[in-house]
Design an enzyme around this catalytic site. Structure first.
Site, mmCIF file in Angstrom:
data_model
loop_
_atom_site.group_PDB
_atom_site.id
_atom_site.type_symbol
_atom_site.label_atom_id
_atom_site.label_comp_id
_atom_site.label_asym_id
_atom_site.label_seq_id
_atom_site.Cartn_x
_atom_site.Cartn_y
_atom_site.Cartn_z
ATOM 1 C CE LYS A 1 13.440 20.107 -71.011
ATOM 2 N NZ LYS A 1 14.691 20.797 -71.215
ATOM 3 C CD GLU B 1 22.042 18.088 -69.663
ATOM 4 O OE1 GLU B 1 21.338 17.753 -71.076
ATOM 5 O OE2 GLU B 1 21.963 19.428 -69.513
ATOM 6 C CD GLU C 1 14.297 17.321 -76.079
ATOM 7 O OE1 GLU C 1 14.338 18.184 -74.982
ATOM 8 O OE2 GLU C 1 15.049 16.746 -76.475
ATOM 9 C CD GLU D 1 12.484 19.019 -67.562
ATOM 10 O OE1 GLU D 1 12.448 20.097 -67.292
ATOM 11 O OE2 GLU D 1 13.569 18.822 -68.187
#
Length: 448
Positions: free
Chosen positions: A321, A264, A327, A318
């Protein structure tokens, strides 16, 4: 200490082998309120020529959609399943049978990530992590798939202590009872250390010690490079320093031939009021430069030429999240498959060349000589008859007041005025055609 450091350097001479060409992959998180259907996800992957993906589970519909695409897939044993698998060989065998054997080889599964950042997020499972990994591997051996499918576990870079200078880095010693058998396993099976590296967080938590340009892979003058006082190696970015810190931390424990794959890395494109550097420009700069860095095959200062394949975090924003606004904003695309930004990937191959609008722009080449740029800018605004008044002080394109930004505007205006012919974007070799929109703020470029 001097003798120990000498031994460390001797270990460091051992070269980490790279089995294949470096790759850029993407992580596919699914915490979206409107998650695209697996067939839509695969259509986006194909359109962007993404050939490597990492899933945070082993979703059956996704694995079926990925069948016969050739895309290399890393599947994940979710953290909540590790305790059961780590205590039962048969549970591990069932997991492999259901999630790997049932899909291989139609779906090109090449790796199993056992958990994600288990040591730092689920310490109660740490004691059975290596058992879970070994049980999963044994199930692959029983199915004659252990050569095709590697097994490892993604680790947070926070387990590496004293990470700069890299030559002094070591793993958190309290984790050695897990890390030493893990590294033994990785070495004996020819697998790799999976590491999550986030220069964004390193920068945010450094209280100004780490310069933004150093985190973003931006070009630095030699006097701004970070120098490891023990090895005299020069570091131009946080990413390389963290990868080398991992190599040195492994060497500290006498493991010198385990390659690193970054599972990541990325940068958020939007953040809250206390996250001023989570911007579209910074996310674009980081991910564009990361992709170029991996494909340039430069390796790291400790291991020049040894590739560090990397999965970008992440494919989609996303929106479900929890946590700070950033985030929800690490994605390259929204749920509709629209790019959050167009990556600056001139001459970096077809992977993620994600301009879906077919717009092109003429901009200054990276590393172009400033004097030649100034001469080309003067020509464009003079004999080239470009309307350069927006570059005057107080006008929309005056800031940033530097030759690159001004040349970008003048070059692109001339390029569009001349009908976007390739010849109109040369300027004695200091310009190049790009799919990345260089507009910023109220300074809008003609091709927008």
């Amino acid at each position: 200490m001097a003798l120990h450091f000498l031994l460390l350097l001797l270990f460091a001479v051992s070269v980490v082998a790279a089995d294949e060409e470096p790759f850029i992959g993407v992580n596919i998180g699914t915490d979206l309120s409107d998650m695209p259907h697996p067939t839509q996800v695969v259509a986006l992957l194909k359109a962007q020529q993404i050939r490597h993906v990492r899933l945070y589970d082993a979703d059956q519909a996704m694995l079926l959609a990925l069948a016969k695409t050739g895309i290399q897939v890393a599947v994940t044993v979710p953290n909540e399943e590790i305790l059961a698998i780590g205590q039962s060989n048969s549970t591990a065998a069932n997991w492999v049978s259901r999630n790997v054997v049932a899909h291989y080889p139609a779906t090109n599964i090449t790796a199993i990530c056992v958990g994600s950042e288990v040591l730092t997020t689920l310490p109660n499972a740490a004691k059975v992590l290596v058992s879970a990994i070994k049980y999963i591997h044994s199930a692959l051996v029983a199915s004659n798939l252990d050569r095709q499918v590697k097994v490892s576990t993604p680790l947070s870079s926070s387990i590496i202590l004293d990470s700069f200078p890299p030559s002094q880095a070591f793993f958190n010693r309290s984790l050695n009872p897990v890390l030493v058998p893990l590294l033994d396993f990785l070495q004996s099976t020819g697998s790799y250390l999976m590491l999550n590296i986030y220069p964004y967080y390193d920068y945010m938590q450094s209280n100004g010690v780490i310069p933004l340009d150093y985190a973003l892979f931006k070009s630095l003058p030699p006097n701004k490079e970070a120098v490891d006082s023990n090895t005299l190696l020069h570091y131009t970015n946080v990413f390389d320093a963290m990868v080398d810190a991992a190599y040195f931390a492994m060497a500290f424990l006498n493991y010198t031939n385990i390659p690193v794959v970054v599972t990541e890395s990325g940068w958020p494109s939007k953040g809250g009021s206390n996250e001023p550097d989570a911007t579209v420009d910074n996310a674009n700069t980081y991910n564009s430069n990361l992709i170029k860095h991996v494909f340039n095959k430069t390796g790291t200062p400790k291991h020049p030429g040894i590739d560090v394949s990397t999965y970008i975090y992440e494919l989609y924003n996303e929106d479900m999240k929890s946590g700070p606004l950033s985030e929800k904003n690490w994605g390259l695309f929204d749920a509709n498959g629209t790019p959050i930004y167009i990556l600056h990937l001139t001459e970096s191959g077809a992977v993620l060349a994600n301009d879906t609008s077919n717009n092109t722009f003429c901009i200054a080449k990276d590393g172009a000589d400033p004097k030649m740029l100034q001469a080309a800018l003067d020509w464009a605004c003079g004999p080239g008859k470009v309307e350069c008044s927006p570059l005057l002080q107080g006008q929309p394109c005056y800031e940033p007041d530097n030759v690159i930004a001004h040349a970008n505007y003048a070059f692109d205006t001339y390029y569009h005025k001349m009908g976007k012919t390739p010849d109109a974007c040369d300027f004695n070799g200091v310009a190049t055609i790009s799919t990345s929109d260089p507009s910023h703020g109220s300074c809008l470029f003609p091709g927008r």
